[in-house]
Write an enzyme that holds these catalytic residues in place. Structure first.
Site, short mmCIF file in Angstrom:
data_model
loop_
_atom_site.label_atom_id
_atom_site.label_comp_id
_atom_site.label_asym_id
_atom_site.label_seq_id
_atom_site.Cartn_x
_atom_site.Cartn_y
_atom_site.Cartn_z
N GLU A 1 0.80 -1.24 0.00
CA GLU A 1 0.00 0.00 0.00
C GLU A 1 0.83 1.29 0.00
O GLU A 1 0.54 2.20 0.76
CB GLU A 1 -0.95 -0.01 1.20
CG GLU A 1 -1.83 -1.25 1.23
CD GLU A 1 -2.78 -1.31 2.42
OE1 GLU A 1 -2.63 -0.50 3.35
OE2 GLU A 1 -3.67 -2.18 2.41
N GLU B 1 -6.13 -10.81 -1.27
CA GLU B 1 -6.97 -10.60 -0.08
C GLU B 1 -8.45 -10.57 -0.45
O GLU B 1 -9.22 -9.73 0.03
CB GLU B 1 -6.57 -9.30 0.63
CG GLU B 1 -5.08 -9.23 0.97
CD GLU B 1 -4.68 -7.97 1.76
OE1 GLU B 1 -5.56 -7.30 2.31
OE2 GLU B 1 -3.47 -7.69 1.81
C1 GLA Z 1 -4.93 -4.52 4.25
C2 GLA Z 1 -3.71 -5.30 4.66
C3 GLA Z 1 -4.09 -6.58 5.32
C4 GLA Z 1 -5.20 -6.40 6.31
C5 GLA Z 1 -6.35 -5.74 5.65
C6 GLA Z 1 -7.48 -5.68 6.63
O1 GLA Z 1 -5.50 -5.00 3.11
O2 GLA Z 1 -2.88 -5.61 3.59
O3 GLA Z 1 -2.99 -7.08 5.98
O4 GLA Z 1 -4.78 -5.61 7.39
O5 GLA Z 1 -5.94 -4.48 5.22
O6 GLA Z 1 -7.64 -6.90 7.29
#
Ligand code: GLA
Length: 331
Positions: free
Chosen positions: A134, A241
């Site tokens: 990020e 994710e």
């Molecule tokens: C981001 C992070 C993850 C997690 C999510 C929320 O996507 O990369 O590690 O913290 O937020 O669970």
């Protein structure tokens, strides 16, 4: 559990590996599902900076080791998550003894020693690492997100993180990972970042698309455009994710106590379409990881609305397959 139930990982064996984020708690709660359905595991929190090195040079690998042991015993691959991030990184990392910001050199040293220690410990056992998480700014025209890493080291903190990780485990695949990855503006910036890293010869081996989506969007057209764009960089893609919230991000309602039929139908359609796309892009996608396992536990239960439950997965609160599961394994 029903012995006849299809398995995600077996169904997709020729396409990509199928992963789930777990914790030391959920690996027990979901062990039946994990053993049968998923062949790749990610620690939801246990390998983040603040968890592993809560105090200077004081490492706590207990939970991460437990997850690694579970993966090893059950023959699961592990994605490492995550080395350098603006969140869940303790303040001491950036501060000297007087509480002032450390110098660039000092922070680079701390970064390298953290990466060496963590990646080195699991060398040969973690096949892919989210090295930087990020780093791109979401909204404005600004390229990189303001963070202590950027402020103190400068934009090459990203290059350095990848270089250190590569030194620590030359065989691990190194990923840049981000969210809002289908948004056209952000997408362009992520692609610019990756291209610049490639041009500078930085050892980056893949792009992680977080895919925290919802049943209203992004549209399949947007997702496909994004996949096309990212694929053009010539690097493998991991969906890192995945979850499909039943609420729009802006929706702040608190009175939904169970998912409506309409929500579940929309979710089934969305999962169906998304996996059709993933299959179409199988030449580029090597892994699809869900950010959890079943609807009884998801980080979305509290985010962005505190106390509100969500139901983002293919398995319900009783760990039973939802209609969406049957559609995803039926092709
Ligand atoms: C981001 C992070 C993850 C997690 C999510 C929320 O996507 O990369 O590690 O913290 O937020 O669970």
């Amino acid at each position: 559990m029903n012995e006849q139930l299809a398995s995600l990982m077996d169904t997709y064996r020729d396409h990509f590996s199928i992963g789930a984020a777990i914790s030391t708690r959920t690996m027990d709660v979901y062990s039946d599902l994990i053993l049968k359905q998923f062949d790749s595991l990610t620690a939801e929190n246990e390998m983040k900076f603040a968890e592993l090195q809560p105090e200077p040079s004081h490492y706590d690998f207990s939970k991460a080791d437990t997850i690694m042991g579970f993966a090893r015993e059950n023959g699961k691959k592990v994605r490492g998550h995550t080395l350098v991030w603006h969140n869940q990184t303790t303040n001491w990392v950036f501060a000297d003894a007087e509480g002032e910001l450390v110098t660039r050199e000092e922070l680079l040293e701390r970064m390298q020693s953290h990466i060496e220690t963590v990646v080195g410990r699991y060398r040969g056992q973690i096949y892919a690492w989210d090295v930087v998480n990020e780093a791109i700014e979401d909204h404005s025209e600004t390229f990189l997100r303001q963070s202590k890493w950027l402020q103190i080291i400068g934009p090459d903190f990203i290059d350095k993180a990848f270089e250190y990780a590569h030194l620590a485990d030359p065989d691990a695949l190194l990923f840049y990972n981000d969210y809002n990855e289908t948004n056209p503006t952000k997408r362009k910036k992520i692609i610019r970042l990756v291209r610049e890293l490639q041009d500078r010869g930085v050892p980056i081996h893949g792009i992680g698309l977080q895919a925290h989506w919802n049943i209203y969007g992004p549209s399949l057209a947007e997702i496909e455009e994004a996949l096309q764009d990212y694929a053009s960089l010539g690097l493998p893609l991991h969906i890192t994710e995945l979850d499909l919230s039943v609420f729009r991000f802006e929706d702040r309602c608190t009175d939904v106590k169970e998912p409506s039929l309409a929500m579940l139908e929309a979710q089934t359609e969305a999962y169906d379409g998304i996996f059709q796309l993933f299959r179409a892009y199988r030449a580029h996608i090597d892994n699809v990881t869900f950010w959890g396992v079943a609807d009884d536990y998801t980080w979305l239960d509290d985010f962005p609305v505190r106390g509100r439950k969500n139901w983002p997965f293919l398995f319900d609160e009783q760990h039973k397959p939802k209609e969406s599961f049957f559609r995803v394994v039926d092709f």
